[in-house]
Scaffold this active site. Structure first.
Site, PDB file in Angstrom:
ATOM      1  N   SER A  57       0.836  -1.203   0.042  1.00 39.88           N
ATOM      2  CA  SER A  57      -0.105  -0.109   0.202  1.00 39.88           C
ATOM      3  C   SER A  57       0.974   1.274  -0.089  1.00 39.88           C
ATOM      4  O   SER A  57       0.269   2.304  -0.200  1.00 39.88           O
ATOM      5  CB  SER A  57      -0.960  -0.131   1.192  1.00 39.88           C
ATOM      6  N   HIS A  96       1.074   3.978   6.777  1.00 43.15           N
ATOM      7  CA  HIS A  96       0.662   5.124   5.967  1.00 43.15           C
ATOM      8  C   HIS A  96       0.971   6.455   5.928  1.00 43.15           C
ATOM      9  O   HIS A  96       1.610   6.886   7.001  1.00 43.15           O
ATOM     10  CB  HIS A  96      -1.016   4.911   5.592  1.00 43.15           C
ATOM     11  N   ASP A 123      -8.122   6.333   4.721  1.00 46.15           N
ATOM     12  CA  ASP A 123      -8.294   5.009   5.485  1.00 46.15           C
ATOM     13  C   ASP A 123      -9.237   4.858   6.383  1.00 46.15           C
ATOM     14  O   ASP A 123      -9.328   3.989   6.879  1.00 46.15           O
ATOM     15  CB  ASP A 123      -6.870   4.967   6.474  1.00 46.15           C
TER      16      ASP A 123
END
Length: 180
Positions: A57, A96, A123
């Site tokens: 990701s 992230h 998210d």
């Protein structure tokens, strides 16, 4: 096959004193590793100073198997920083980028919204049900450095447990049969 016979003979010839010495040495190695981990926790201010990237990701910046080094300071988190966070109800931390920061006027606390660089949306679907922002207590640390591909060892041992057991068995056998 001679190696196996020699190993068995070596184990049979061990005396109780040698076994105790080997056990104490193994215990000291494990204890030293734990002390180093706790010291890193104190120095970095992060509950987990080293993490492995488990998904794609964050590509192309971080690839699966990269090791990240974390630090958690008192400074406010800003948009663009890469953070590692825990979400209520999930065991595995997530790596992230912070895309939006919301500062509360009444308390001055900062809430953040994150997104994986390789993901289409933010998210919020990963957060706990009804949660729209991450608070500071969710964040384990900021990424301050990385080692590419070194974390594959951890991933392989997690995904293929037999390799982990073979490695642990081989190391244990090496410690037991060591003559030093």
């Amino acid at each position: 096959m001679d190696w196996i016979g020699e190993t068995v003979d070596s184990i049979k010839s061990l005396q109780i004193r040698q076994v105790l010495t080997q056990a104490v040495s193994l215990g000291m190695i494990v204890t030293s590793a734990l002390i180093i981990w706790k010291a890193l926790m104190c120095v970095t201010g992060s509950e987990s100073p080293v993490v492995v990237v488990l998904s794609g990701s964050m590509e192309p910046g971080f690839k699966r198997g990269d090791i990240l080094f974390l630090h958690m300071s008192k400074e406010p988190i800003r948009a663009g920083e890469i953070v590692v966070f825990n979400v209520d109800g999930r065991e595995i931390p997530i790596v992230h980028r912070v895309i939006k920061v919301h500062e509360r006027q009444d308390t001055g606390e900062v809430d953040v919204l994150t997104k994986g660089d390789n993901n289409y949306g933010d998210d919020r679907l990963l957060y706990a049900h009804g949660q729209l922002w991450l608070q500071r207590h969710h964040i384990m640390g900021r990424a301050v450095g990385f080692l590419p591909y070194v974390g594959w060892v951890t991933i392989i041992m997690t995904e293929k447990p037999i390799i982990k057991y073979i490695l642990i068995g081989a190391l244990g056998l090496l410690v037991i049969t060591s003559k030093d």
